[in-house]
Scaffold this active site. Structure first.
Site, short mmCIF file in Angstrom:
data_model
loop_
_atom_site.label_atom_id
_atom_site.label_comp_id
_atom_site.label_asym_id
_atom_site.label_seq_id
_atom_site.Cartn_x
_atom_site.Cartn_y
_atom_site.Cartn_z
CG HIS A 27 63.77 -20.18 -70.89
ND1 HIS A 27 64.54 -19.04 -70.94
CD2 HIS A 27 64.54 -21.15 -71.46
CE1 HIS A 27 65.71 -19.30 -71.50
NE2 HIS A 27 65.74 -20.59 -71.82
NE ARG B 205 71.16 -15.88 -69.47
CZ ARG B 205 70.92 -17.18 -69.38
NH1 ARG B 205 71.90 -18.06 -69.34
NH2 ARG B 205 69.67 -17.62 -69.39
CG ASP B 206 69.67 -19.19 -72.85
OD1 ASP B 206 70.46 -19.98 -73.39
OD2 ASP B 206 68.63 -19.56 -72.29
CB CYS C 67 70.28 -27.84 -78.89
SG CYS C 67 69.97 -29.05 -77.60
CG HIS D 271 65.67 -24.89 -74.46
ND1 HIS D 271 66.93 -25.26 -74.08
CD2 HIS D 271 65.54 -23.60 -74.06
CE1 HIS D 271 67.55 -24.25 -73.49
NE2 HIS D 271 66.73 -23.23 -73.44
CG ASN E 37 67.44 -20.21 -75.83
OD1 ASN E 37 66.93 -20.55 -74.77
ND2 ASN E 37 68.71 -19.82 -75.93
#
Ligand code: ZN
Length: 315
Positions: free
Chosen positions: A211, A17-18, A244, A213, A253
């Site tokens: 979550h 997804r991300d 990114c 980064h 991520n």
């Protein structure tokens, strides 16, 4: 799904997804399914497989319902979907998603730019989704992810009081878990520790995932700080997929392979087989030829003498 008794933490894979959401090329449905199968084979027990947004806004996710239905063939794995609003939640629940995650920005500027709603209006959207869940799919967990919790590229610093207050509103609205997202990669370990400790003392067991980064190289350090503050669920993506947008050449991520390596090397059991996890890069690369993947552990390989980490005692 809560971690099994034989594991200490839950790694929630967000790549399908991300990761895919920030990739230009569209991955074919069949390739997504093969990739998800190999992620499951590595021992991952929660995967965010799709986002239920209008297909004209995000063609990459036009097959969300098909991908959810495929992922549901796997037992012992929670099939999670991102939903931005009630309409998305309805579609995700109809497809059979077992857990929903809703992004709610702590920065008013980011929230208006992203969803044209204030954070308070998004809390009402979460409340509506929970009412729908109660009515048609009571077993499904609803997570709210507080985005820009560590800083915002539009607003700049985000006051910690705003983050905690928003988490409290989300808990009162009925969200089962409230996680914190370092959407812009601005967080540091001291801040991560402080915010999660405040979250635990305000909303207790509803405190959800970290979550983080890796925009500025602090992804793993922030995950470790969150772990030491009591967090037991961590979001990451295989190969740091998607990169990114603010820092070309950097992963966005946290890289799942590196995160699993760190925890397993410490004796914190993830339930994930690192060799199989790294093997899951092959179907990803096959489905997205030329897309850069990141990760130090896959580059360096496992250290000499690395044994089945699940057998290392935790103490
Ligand atoms: Zn992310």
């Amino acid at each position: 799904m809560t971690p099994l008794a034989t594991t200490d933490i839950l790694i929630s894979e967000v790549g399908p997804r991300d990761g895919l959401q920030s990739v230009k090329a569209t991955m074919a449905t069949a390739d997504k399914c093969l990739w998800i199968d190999s992620l499951v084979a590595s021992g991952l027990r929660e995967i965010e497989v799709a986002s239920f947004v209008p297909a004209h806004l995000l063609p990459q996710m036009a097959d969300a319902a098909d991908v959810v239905r495929h992922a549901l063939k796997h037992t012992g794995m929670t099939v999670m979907a991102l939903v931005p609003n009630l309409r998305g939640a309805e579609a995700a629940l109809r497809a059979g998603a077992q857990k929903l995650t809703m992004p709610v920005s702590a920065s008013a500027a980011h929230s208006m730019a992203n969803v044209r709603k204030t954070p308070e209006a998004m809390v009402e959207e979460v409340r509506a989704v929970i009412a729908l869940r109660d009515a048609i799919a009571p077993g499904v967990r609803v997570e709210a992810g507080v985005s820009t919790a560590f800083g915002c590229t539009l607003q700049g610093p985000v006051p910690e009081d705003d983050v905690v207050r928003l988490a409290e509103l989300l808990a009162k609205a009925g969200a089962d878990e409230i996680g914190l997202s370092d959407t812009t990669g601005m967080g540091n370990p001291a801040q991560t520790s402080r915010l999660f400790k405040r979250l635990f003392s305000t909303i207790g067991h509803r405190t959800g995932a970290a979550h983080m980064h890796n925009t500025r190289g602090l992804g793993l350090a922030n995950c470790l700080a969150a772990y030491e503050a009591g967090v037991r669920t961590f979001d990451s993506s295989l190969g740091g997929l998607g990169g990114c947008p603010f820092a070309p050449g950097a992963s966005g991520n946290v890289v799942t392979e590196d995160l699993v390596f760190m925890f397993e090397a410490m004796g914190v059991r993830t339930g994930i087989d690192l060799n199989r996890l790294m093997a899951a890069r092959a179907p990803l690369q096959a489905g997205l030829p030329g897309e850069p993947l990141y990760g130090m552990t896959p580059e360096a390989g496992l250290p000499k003498g690395w044994t089945a980490p699940a057998l290392v005692s935790h103490g």
